[in-house]
Design an enzyme around this catalytic site. Structure first.
Site, short mmCIF file in Angstrom:
data_model
loop_
_atom_site.label_atom_id
_atom_site.label_comp_id
_atom_site.label_asym_id
_atom_site.label_seq_id
_atom_site.Cartn_x
_atom_site.Cartn_y
_atom_site.Cartn_z
CD GLU A 47 41.94 72.55 105.82
OE1 GLU A 47 40.86 73.15 105.74
OE2 GLU A 47 42.06 71.34 105.52
CE1 TYR A 128 37.21 72.00 108.48
CE2 TYR A 128 38.51 73.88 107.76
CZ TYR A 128 38.15 72.56 107.62
OH TYR A 128 38.71 71.79 106.65
CG ASP A 146 33.63 71.12 106.18
OD1 ASP A 146 33.03 70.14 106.64
OD2 ASP A 146 34.06 71.15 105.02
CB CYS A 198 26.77 63.54 101.38
SG CYS A 198 25.36 63.80 102.47
CB CYS A 205 21.34 58.30 98.26
SG CYS A 205 20.99 59.92 99.02
CB CYS A 208 26.06 57.19 99.90
SG CYS A 208 26.66 57.77 101.50
CB CYS A 214 21.75 57.80 105.50
SG CYS A 214 21.32 59.54 105.27
#
Length: 346
Positions: A47, A128, A146, A198, A205, A208, A214
């Site tokens: 991370e 985060y 994030d 995304c 899309c 997705c 959405c």
DNA sequence: TACGCGTGGGC
DNA sequence: TGCCCAAGCGT
């Protein structure tokens, strides 16, 4: 009207089939009676490396760090200069200094805290990263936000407010979507969705899993979100780097711990304000070329000057030519060294 | 709050 | 080419 409760199950079902395979990741496990959890040390290490840095850039660094220092105790006992040298090239060097400070604090307390609040107090671990470690390593129901999550949520809810003003609103919306079941997998699923489907430009899309939930997709504005405040122009700066040779060695300096390239090995140079004076002690300097480098907040054009010192330098320290390690230098200084090395060979 | 802080890849 | 972007943090 969308039902927020269906988002997480749909996303987790997609993640079970499409999760990216990453060196620091434990694959999603449908058997929640005996879940396999990732090692908090490896989650934390990855991370921190991934802060503002691409997965592709991080992979080789993660492998090297994990091999050199398999546990947080190993890293806590590491030599500062070796850690900085291993981090060289990855950028944002304050992360490396905080990494060591954090490892030593964690080793002293006997292990990583298992709550977001406890993690948040450690150096280099912010809003985060604390949520990410708590969720991924401990499956705590924390919400990670994030850049990926900001984008996914801004599109799901068609948030038009530009970042960074929209951040609190996006956090609240993201929290409302976080499930109590498998929050660690869900956090990684949100980020995988943002990274692979995304995406900032040309979002896919059509494939997705959340296409029917959405708002931005329904309005045909997905690719334009999230909106962002305009950025300040990047000034141009100029400076000089001095490649000072003395016998079969070259002068290097360790830059001050704070600030640009802090704690890293570098060729002597001043403030890059266009009026840098030469360091004392050289008989003659000759210009061997220029290097250009782009930093976050300015563009740099650096004149590279080479000279032979007639006496041992009183500044910096000499590194024998045979022992200069290009990999231990930050990116800018690698460019300078490549130029100097080519000049030496000619 | 806004700025300082690296680097490499994609388009 | 120049601009945008990438699993942000500290001050």
């Amino acid at each position: 009207m969308r039902d927020n409760r269906v988002i997480a199950p749909q996303l987790l079902d997609w993640y079970d089939r499409h999760a990216r395979v990453l060196p620091w990741r434990v694959l999603p496990c449908r058997d929640q009676d005996s879940p396999v959890r990732a090692d908090p040390y490896r989650v934390w290490l990855s991370e921190v490396m991934l802060q503002q840095t691409t997965v592709a850039a991080v992979k080789s660094y993660f492998h090297r760090f994990a091999a050199l220092w398999p546990t947080v105790q190993d890293l806590a006992a590491a030599d500062d200069a070796q850690v900085m040298a291993e981090w060289a090239g990855l950028g944002y060097y304050a992360r490396a200094r905080n990494l060591l400070a954090c490892a030593r604090a964690v080793a002293a307390m006997g292990g990583f805290p298992d709550t977001r609040e406890g993690l948040r107090e450690l150096p280099g671990i912010g809003a985060y990263t604390s949520a990410a470690i708590a969720a991924i390593a401990y499956d705590a129901p924390e919400t990670v936000v994030d850049g990926n999550v900001e984008r996914v949520v801004a599109r799901l809810f068609a948030v038009q407010t530009p970042l960074p003003v929209a951040k609190p609103e996006l956090v609240a919306l993201a929290e409302a979507l976080t499930p109590r079941e498998r929050p660690g997998d869900y956090a990684q699923a949100m980020m995988d969705l943002g990274a692979t489907i995304c995406t900032p430009r040309n979002p896919a899309c059509g494939i997705c899993p959340l296409i029917h939930d959405c708002d931005a997709r329904a309005q045909g504005i997905a690719a334009s979100l999230p909106r962002k405040a305009p950025k300040a122009a990047k000034p141009d700066r100029t400076g000089i780097a001095w490649v000072a040779r003395h016998g079969e060695a070259v002068v290097f300096e360790e830059r001050p711990a704070k600030g640009l390239l802090g704690g890293m090995l570098a060729f002597p140079s001043a403030h890059w304000d266009g009026r840098d004076l030469p360091p004392p002690g050289a008989a003659a300097w000759r210009e061997i070329g220029h290097v250009r480098h782009v930093f976050t907040h300015f563009n740099l054009s650096l004149r590279v000057m080479a000279g032979d010192l007639d006496a041992a330098p009183r500044w910096g320290h000499l590194v024998p030519l045979s022992r200069i390690d290009r990999d231990a230098l930050p990116g800018l200084m690698r460019k300078v060294w490549d130029m100097a090395r080519a000049d030496l060979a000619s």
